[in-house]
Design a protein around this motif. Structure first.
Motif, mmCIF file in Angstrom:
data_model
loop_
_atom_site.group_PDB
_atom_site.id
_atom_site.type_symbol
_atom_site.label_atom_id
_atom_site.label_comp_id
_atom_site.label_asym_id
_atom_site.label_seq_id
_atom_site.Cartn_x
_atom_site.Cartn_y
_atom_site.Cartn_z
ATOM 1 N N ALA A 132 5.193 -13.636 7.123
ATOM 2 C CA ALA A 132 4.479 -13.993 5.891
ATOM 3 C C ALA A 132 4.176 -15.484 5.879
ATOM 4 N N ASN A 133 3.018 -15.835 5.352
ATOM 5 C CA ASN A 133 2.587 -17.225 5.281
ATOM 6 C C ASN A 133 2.413 -17.602 3.814
ATOM 7 N N PRO A 134 3.297 -18.441 3.269
ATOM 8 C CA PRO A 134 3.189 -18.788 1.842
ATOM 9 C C PRO A 134 1.913 -19.551 1.504
ATOM 10 N N SER A 193 16.527 -2.261 1.894
ATOM 11 C CA SER A 193 17.655 -2.492 0.982
ATOM 12 C C SER A 193 17.362 -3.561 -0.058
ATOM 13 N N THR A 194 16.500 -4.522 0.256
ATOM 14 C CA THR A 194 16.190 -5.601 -0.688
ATOM 15 C C THR A 194 14.981 -5.299 -1.553
ATOM 16 N N GLY A 195 14.235 -4.258 -1.235
ATOM 17 C CA GLY A 195 13.044 -3.925 -1.988
ATOM 18 C C GLY A 195 11.833 -4.779 -1.648
ATOM 19 N N SER A 196 11.932 -5.564 -0.567
ATOM 20 C CA SER A 196 10.811 -6.425 -0.185
ATOM 21 C C SER A 196 9.722 -5.666 0.563
ATOM 22 N N VAL A 197 10.060 -4.489 1.100
ATOM 23 C CA VAL A 197 9.080 -3.640 1.774
ATOM 24 C C VAL A 197 9.146 -2.258 1.133
ATOM 25 N N LYS A 198 8.006 -1.759 0.671
ATOM 26 C CA LYS A 198 7.956 -0.467 -0.002
ATOM 27 C C LYS A 198 6.827 0.381 0.572
ATOM 28 N N ALA A 199 7.041 1.683 0.583
ATOM 29 C CA ALA A 199 6.020 2.640 1.019
ATOM 30 C C ALA A 199 6.027 3.805 0.053
ATOM 31 N N GLY A 200 4.830 4.208 -0.399
ATOM 32 C CA GLY A 200 4.754 5.313 -1.346
ATOM 33 C C GLY A 200 3.458 6.072 -1.221
ATOM 34 N N GLY A 207 -5.545 12.169 -8.626
ATOM 35 C CA GLY A 207 -6.047 12.019 -7.268
ATOM 36 C C GLY A 207 -4.930 11.734 -6.289
ATOM 37 N N VAL A 208 -5.281 11.000 -5.230
ATOM 38 C CA VAL A 208 -4.343 10.658 -4.164
ATOM 39 C C VAL A 208 -4.177 9.145 -4.138
ATOM 40 N N SER A 209 -2.924 8.692 -4.005
ATOM 41 C CA SER A 209 -2.646 7.262 -3.966
ATOM 42 C C SER A 209 -1.629 6.970 -2.873
ATOM 43 N N VAL A 210 -1.941 6.007 -1.990
ATOM 44 C CA VAL A 210 -1.037 5.557 -0.937
ATOM 45 C C VAL A 210 -0.922 4.039 -1.045
ATOM 46 N N ALA A 211 0.301 3.504 -0.944
ATOM 47 C CA ALA A 211 0.477 2.061 -1.063
ATOM 48 C C ALA A 211 1.642 1.596 -0.191
ATOM 49 N N LEU A 212 1.391 0.530 0.580
ATOM 50 C CA LEU A 212 2.434 -0.178 1.330
ATOM 51 C C LEU A 212 2.478 -1.612 0.812
ATOM 52 N N GLN A 213 3.670 -2.095 0.460
ATOM 53 C CA GLN A 213 3.839 -3.464 -0.008
ATOM 54 C C GLN A 213 4.830 -4.169 0.903
ATOM 55 N N THR A 214 4.464 -5.341 1.428
ATOM 56 C CA THR A 214 5.321 -6.125 2.309
ATOM 57 C C THR A 214 5.232 -7.587 1.902
ATOM 58 N N PRO A 215 6.140 -8.444 2.401
ATOM 59 C CA PRO A 215 6.032 -9.880 2.107
ATOM 60 C C PRO A 215 4.733 -10.494 2.613
ATOM 61 N N ALA A 216 4.050 -9.810 3.545
ATOM 62 C CA ALA A 216 2.820 -10.354 4.130
ATOM 63 C C ALA A 216 1.563 -9.685 3.605
#
Length: 274
Positions: A132-134, A193-200, A207-216
Motif C-alpha cells: 500500500a502507498n499512503p 484476523s485484523t479485518g484489513s483484508v475482506k472478501a464478500g 442483484g449480485v454484489s462482489v467486493a474485495l477490500q485491502t490496504p491497497a
C-alpha cells in the motif's frame, strides 16, 4: 427490467456484456492472476469467440431470457481476486444457474464462497509489506453511473496489474455447473484476523454484489437488474498488486426446428434480392 432478481431478470441484464479491459502500471508489471471459470463446453464443438459491439448495436437488440423459445438455461460465474505482495490472497466467487426440470419449469441454484489466505509477517506478528502507498490516491469510480456495462480501472502506483473481463458464450449442449460451495448459499464473507483484508459476495433481491477490500485498494462487481447495470471497478493505490474481476455468462440454446430453418432460408433469399 424487473426490480427484483430472478433468473429471467438476471439474464436480461447480463446478456448485454461481452467486453474486457486491462491496465498495467509502470514497467515490469506482473501478469494478473489466472481465474478459472469452470463452465463445461461441448467437447467436439468449435472454439467459441466473442465480438465486442458498440452501444448503437446493443440499443437495437431486444434480448432473450431463460424461458424464451431460444434460451433454455444459463450458468453465471463471477469471481474477484486480489494478490498482495506479502502473499495475502483475497478471493470471492459465485455461481448462479437455471435450467428446465422434467416438468418444464425453470429451477435455479446458487452457490458462493469467499476466503482470505496466506501472508508473510514481520516482527511482532504484524503483516509484512502490503504494497500500500499512503501517497497514492484512486477515487471517483464508485460515482460513475452507466445504463449498461461499465468497466473502470483506476491505478496509482508502480508494477501493478489489473484486469476487468466479461464474457458470454452459447451452446446447445446440456450444462452441468461446477458450484463453488454447497448449493443454496447466496452469500459468503471472509476477512483476515485484523479485518484489513475482506472478501464478500452476495446474490439477493437487489442483484449480485462482489467486493474485495485491502490496504491497497478496492475491487467490486455489481449486477443490478433494477437499473440495467453491470459494473466492474478496480481501484489500486499501491505497488506490486495483482487484481482481477471476471464475469462469464454461459447460455444454453435450444435446437432450432426444421420449420424455423426453412423460414430463415426464405427470409435470407428475399433479403438478397433487394
Amino acid at each position: 427490467m424487473k426490480s427484483h432478481l430472478n433468473p429471467l431478470g438476471l439474464v436480461l441484464c447480463a446478456v448485454a456484456c461481452g467486453a474486457s479491459g486491462a491496465a498495467h502500471a509502470s514497467d515490469g508489471a506482473a501478469s494478473p492472476p489466472t481465474l478459472e471459470l469452470s463452465v463445461p463446453h461441448e467437447p467436439a464443438g468449435a472454439a467459441l469467440t466473442v465480438q465486442v459491439v458498440g452501444d448503437d448495436v446493443l440499443a437495437a437488440q431486444t434480448g432473450k431470457y431463460a424461458g424464451a423459445p431460444m434460451i433454455s438455461g444459463f450458468v453465471l460465474n463471477v469471481i474477484s481476486q486480489w494478490r498482495l505482495p506479502n502473499g495475502v490472497n483475497a478471493l470471492a466467487q459465485g455461481t448462479l444457474s437455471a435450467a428446465r426440470n422434467p416438468a418444464g419449469q425453470m429451477t435455479s441454484s446458487v452457490s458462493t464462497s469467499a476466503s482470505v489466505t496466506g501472508g508473510s509477517h514481520g516482527h511482532g506478528g504484524h503483516p509484512g509489506d502490503w504494497g500500500a502507498n499512503p501517497n497514492a490516491y484512486a477515487n471517483g469510480g464508485q460515482s460513475v453511473s452507466v445504463n449498461g456495462v461499465s468497466q473502470i480501472t483506476q491505478v496509482a502506483g508502480d508494477r501493478n496489474s489489473g484486469t476487468n473481463s466479461a464474457l458470454i458464450d452459447f451452446s446447445n449442449s446440456a450444462m452441468t455447473p461446477t458450484p463453488t460451495a454447497p448449493a443454496n448459499t447466496p452469500a459468503a464473507m471472509a476477512s483476515n484476523s485484523t479485518g484489513s483484508v475482506k472478501a464478500g459476495i452476495s446474490f439477493g433481491g437487489n442483484g449480485v454484489s462482489v467486493a474485495l477490500q485491502t490496504p491497497a485498494g478496492l475491487a467490486t462487481q455489481t449486477i443490478a437488474p433494477s437499473s440495467g447495470q453491470i459494473a466492474q471497478l478496480l481501484q489500486i493505490a499501491g505497488n506490486n498488486q495483482q487484481v482481477a474481476n471476471a464475469l462469464q455468462l454461459h447460455l444454453q440454446t435450444q435446437q432450432m426446428p426444421a420449420a424455423m430453418l426453412r423460414q430463415l432460408g426464405v427470409l435470407q433469399a428475399l433479403q438478397n434480392r433487394r
